[in-house]
Design an enzyme around this catalytic site. Structure first.
Site, PDB file in Angstrom:
ATOM      1  N   GLU A  54     136.989  27.477 -41.651  1.00 32.24           N
ATOM      2  CA  GLU A  54     136.606  26.070 -41.519  1.00 32.24           C
ATOM      3  C   GLU A  54     136.856  25.293 -42.815  1.00 32.24           C
ATOM      4  O   GLU A  54     136.253  24.252 -43.030  1.00 32.24           O
ATOM      5  CB  GLU A  54     135.125  25.978 -41.161  1.00 32.24           C
ATOM      6  N   LYS A  97     124.227  21.018 -47.597  1.00 40.07           N
ATOM      7  CA  LYS A  97     124.662  22.330 -47.142  1.00 40.07           C
ATOM      8  C   LYS A  97     126.173  22.475 -47.275  1.00 40.07           C
ATOM      9  O   LYS A  97     126.685  23.535 -47.643  1.00 40.07           O
ATOM     10  CB  LYS A  97     124.248  22.581 -45.692  1.00 40.07           C
ATOM     11  N   SER A 135     129.126  31.584 -29.383  1.00 40.66           N
ATOM     12  CA  SER A 135     128.088  32.616 -29.518  1.00 40.66           C
ATOM     13  C   SER A 135     128.519  33.748 -30.435  1.00 40.66           C
ATOM     14  O   SER A 135     128.414  34.926 -30.098  1.00 40.66           O
ATOM     15  CB  SER A 135     127.725  33.160 -28.130  1.00 40.66           C
ATOM     16  N   GLY A 136     129.007  33.367 -31.621  1.00 39.26           N
ATOM     17  CA  GLY A 136     129.286  34.351 -32.654  1.00 39.26           C
ATOM     18  C   GLY A 136     127.997  34.755 -33.324  1.00 39.26           C
ATOM     19  O   GLY A 136     126.942  34.844 -32.687  1.00 39.26           O
ATOM     20  N   ASN A 182     131.261  29.666 -50.068  1.00 43.00           N
ATOM     21  CA  ASN A 182     132.040  30.317 -49.006  1.00 43.00           C
ATOM     22  C   ASN A 182     133.471  30.637 -49.426  1.00 43.00           C
ATOM     23  O   ASN A 182     133.924  31.783 -49.331  1.00 43.00           O
ATOM     24  CB  ASN A 182     132.055  29.430 -47.751  1.00 43.00           C
TER      25      ASN A 182
END
Length: 308
Positions: A269, A185, A8-9, A193
């Site tokens: 990531e 994506k 839940s970031g 990113n």
């Protein structure tokens, strides 16, 4: 509908907030103690398109949740997917649907170890969200959420979840080829990113440089070659154009990897985005030097900043 958000970031909190606002029974699950404490004591503070709201929504650590839920949306960081699924096994019942919306490639391999194929859904979302502090998120703009059942025959349940997303304003779409969308994506993230993180720049600042287009084309070219080996057809020119368009539309935005590493000193990531392409390229006998170098540079930056 009883819904759990596992991880839940910024993005998980966005989904939790919007699903809660639509009248669903939502719980948040996370491991960040300061975040949990802030939400439990003060509620979740949401700056939503410039208007601040505070909502009271339950949040728990993974080992504290025991009650049955109908749907779980996975929003952990990619490297924590397996450990989260392991810890929330008590709430994954025989008919619980588990939707994986993580950034990156190959998460179905981990999902299969914890979730029956009949209850597994994979997808991609292009919403954005920012975490401005424990218990505080910033939301703006629009997006969509595309999902597909992993095993044929699960279309009806998948479409029920799509309706829940639509009703919550999350623009749910049922996909006939979500694997393509996941790879596209991942390619967008691969081009934006890590580069913005290394340059400590917004998307707009990155694309104001003379080098942005050349760097983007090198990254995309390697993604296209590896995706083809995975039976995914990414069009090179269309993908480059889409990335440039995204950078213009969200020019002031810092991507999630920048938020993780530069703003919150967290591990990234990268191994599931650029690193995954470099690794798969080697397995297929291809070369992906740009993605391999970017992966090494991000890991070096993580060590310099002593990211956790």
């Amino acid at each position: 509908m009883k819904i759990a958000i596992a991880g839940s970031g910024a993005m998980g909190s966005r989904f939790g907030f919007m699903l809660h606002q639509a009248g669903n029974d939502v719980i948040l699950i996370d491991k960040w103690d300061a975040h949990i404490k802030a939400i439990q004591e003060n509620g979740l503070t949401v700056n939503y398109n410039g208007t601040e709201k505070v909502i009271n929504i339950p949040i728990y650590r993974p080992d504290e949740v025991k009650e049955k839920v109908d749907v779980i949306f996975m929003f952990t960081k990619a490297m924590f997917l397996g450990s989260m699924l392991e810890e929330i096994q008590p709430i994954i019942k025989e008919d619980t649907q588990v939707v994986c919306l993580l950034n990156g490639i190959g998460h179905e391999t981990v999902m299969k170890q914890y979730v029956s194929l009949e209850n597994m859904l994979i997808g991609v979302t292009i919403w954005t969200a920012g975490l401005t502090g424990p218990g505080k998120i910033e939301l703006e703009g629009t997006g969509s959420t595309e999902i597909q059942n992993f095993k044929p025959g699960g279309e009806e349940k998948a479409k029920q979840i799509v309706k829940i997303l639509k009703d919550a304003g999350l623009n749910g779409i049922y996909s006939e080829d979500v694997k393509f969308s996941i790879w596209r994506k991942a390619c967008v993230n691969g081009a934006l990113n890590a580069t913005c993180t290394l340059l400590d720049a917004t998307l707009g600042e990155m694309f104001e440089t003379d080098q942005a287009i050349s760097i983007t084309k090198n990254i995309v070219n390697e993604f296209v070659q590896v995706a083809e080996k995975q039976e995914v057809q990414l069009d090179f020119e269309d993908t480059v154009e889409y990335i440039i368009k995204t950078s213009h539309e969200l020019g002031h935005h810092y991507p999630s990897m920048h938020q993780d590493l530069m703003q919150h000193n967290r591990l990234t990531e990268i191994d599931y985005i650029n690193g995954a392409v470099a690794r798969l390229a080697e397995e297929y006998g291809l070369k992906a030097p740009t993605n391999a170098l970017i992966t090494e540079l991000i890991h070096a930056k993580e060590q310099i900043l002593n990211a956790k």
